[in-house]
Write a protein that holds these residues in place. Structure first.
Motif, short mmCIF file in Angstrom:
data_model
loop_
_atom_site.label_atom_id
_atom_site.label_comp_id
_atom_site.label_asym_id
_atom_site.label_seq_id
_atom_site.Cartn_x
_atom_site.Cartn_y
_atom_site.Cartn_z
N THR A 58 15.04 -61.85 29.30
CA THR A 58 15.23 -63.19 29.68
C THR A 58 14.59 -63.47 30.88
O THR A 58 14.30 -64.77 31.14
N VAL A 59 14.30 -62.71 31.79
CA VAL A 59 13.31 -63.05 33.18
C VAL A 59 12.02 -63.71 32.35
O VAL A 59 11.69 -64.57 33.03
N ARG A 60 11.53 -62.83 31.55
CA ARG A 60 10.04 -63.08 31.15
C ARG A 60 10.51 -64.48 30.20
O ARG A 60 9.48 -65.47 30.47
N ARG A 61 11.32 -65.21 29.70
CA ARG A 61 11.54 -66.27 29.29
C ARG A 61 11.80 -67.29 30.30
O ARG A 61 11.02 -68.33 30.08
N TYR A 62 12.50 -66.95 31.45
CA TYR A 62 12.49 -68.09 32.66
C TYR A 62 11.12 -68.35 33.08
O TYR A 62 10.83 -69.18 33.49
N VAL A 63 10.32 -67.25 33.22
CA VAL A 63 8.85 -67.30 33.65
C VAL A 63 8.04 -68.31 32.85
O VAL A 63 7.25 -69.03 33.53
N ASP A 64 8.18 -68.15 31.69
CA ASP A 64 7.45 -68.95 30.55
C ASP A 64 7.95 -70.43 30.88
O ASP A 64 6.99 -71.19 30.68
N GLN A 65 9.10 -70.49 31.15
CA GLN A 65 9.56 -72.03 31.37
C GLN A 65 9.04 -72.59 32.72
O GLN A 65 8.76 -73.78 32.82
N LEU A 66 9.04 -71.57 33.56
CA LEU A 66 8.17 -72.16 35.08
C LEU A 66 6.84 -72.37 34.74
O LEU A 66 6.11 -73.45 35.29
N SER A 67 6.07 -71.81 34.03
CA SER A 67 4.74 -72.02 33.66
C SER A 67 4.80 -73.18 32.81
O SER A 67 3.80 -73.88 33.12
#
Length: 345
Positions: A36-45
């Motif tokens: 889920t952290v990786r998904r949130y990082v993708d959203q920031l990108s």
């Protein structure tokens, strides 16, 4: 705000604090799993925020070096800490260029704050005074500090839950005149409605504060910082000391500052101190102390004529110091000294 969106913003705040954050650390802070952290990082990108992936044993995520991200997001405690830090920096004697930078930084923070918080912080800055250059200060409770500042600015009574030195908790109504930072602690000074007397309270002993209806007028007299210093000089200690010293206010204050002693008006001459501060004359100095052993050396260092009115114990201590100094000039080492004293006085 939906919880996933709130967590993405929290992730952004964590990354803004600097350094590399591991996936495990971020997952723990956000209360989610690593994927889920990786998904949130993708959203920031996707929003154009440059989040870098750092590989290796201590890898994780970080913001690209040098990246500046608007808008500024600060909570009340964070904004308070930043503005007080800038204020303390100006008080610490920064150069002109640094002082200007601090003022512009404070102005930028002030502009992006929510209106209600900006007003409360303005109240604090208006109400705050320093007695000296600040060092490390106890951290006050932000809500108590801001509530008191608002009460000072708008002259509204405030209800306090205060714990005294004896551990007894009382509720008091205070007409607060100002907030003062002194010697590493924070104080509020004003009129205590319970006893109808001026009082000074330490903020770390106030559990909570709330403003009350009504208003009050601040009486003429010393400013809040002088009131706090006067409270220290007249605090309840074991000894009450009165000494007459011949000199100017500046000469006396060099060894006995306002936080230690009070200069009383000379009733015999009827002359107020502020009218003849530079004149050399006999002045009455009053102070209270738990111990007297430090006073003889201070009085001697003033190099001014003085007469001790009370207590008798202080006369004995001054006489003993005079005897010791006289013995040194005769080349007599004190009985408790050991070793070679050649070249020392």
């Amino acid at each position: 705000m939906p919880r996933p969106t709130a967590r993405v913003l929290t992730l952004l705040e964590l990354l803004q604090s600097g350094g590399t954050r591991t996936v495990a650390e971020l997952a723990d802070r956000l209360g989610v799993q690593g994927r889920t952290v990786r998904r949130y990082v993708d959203q920031l990108s996707e929003l154009g925020i440059p989040v870098e992936s750092v590989r290796g044993r201590y890898g994780g995520y970080r913001l690209a070096p040098g990246y500046r991200l608007p808008p500024l997001m600060l909570g009340e405690d964070e904004a308070l800490a930043v503005l007080l830090g800038l204020l303390a920096g100006r008080r610490a004697g920064l150069s002109t260029a640094e002082r200007t930078a601090g003022e512009t930084a404070a102005a930028k923070i002030r502009r992006v704050l929510p209106q209600h918080l900006a007003r409360r912080l303005d109240s604090l800055l208006d109400a705050l005074a320093f007695t000296d250059r600040p060092g490390e200060f106890d951290t006050p409770d932000a809500e108590v500090l801001l509530t008191l500042a608002d009460a000072v600015r708008h002259r509204r009574p405030v209800s306090l839950h205060h714990t005294g030195r004896d551990g007894r908790r009382t509720e008091r109504t205070l007409h607060a005149y100002g907030i003062v930072a002194h010697a590493g602690r924070w104080y509020v000074t004003g009129r205590d409605a319970l006893i109808d007397e001026d009082r000074t309270f330490r903020l770390d002993r106030i559990a909570d504060a709330r403003t009350l209806p009504g208003s009050f007028d601040v009486p003429d007299g010393p400013d809040p910082a002088d009131r706090v210093l006067s409270a220290f000089a007249t605090a309840d200690y074991r000894y009450e000391v009165t000494v007459r010293i011949h000199g100017t206010v500046g000469q006396i204050r060099a060894g006995l500052p306002a936080s230690v002693a009070r200069l009383a008006d000379d009733a015999a001459e009827g002359v107020a101190l502020q009218d003849d501060a530079t004149a050399e004359r006999w002045r009455t100095v009053e102070l209270r102390a738990e111990r007297l052993d430090w006073l003889p050396a201070v009085l001697a260092s003033l190099d001014r004529p003085f007469a001790i009115e009370r207590p008798d114990e202080l006369r004995a201590l001054v006489a003993a110091l005079a005897d010791r100094l006289a013995s040194y000039t005769r080349g007599q080492a004190p009985e408790h000294a050991t070793g070679d004293t050649t070249g020392h006085t």
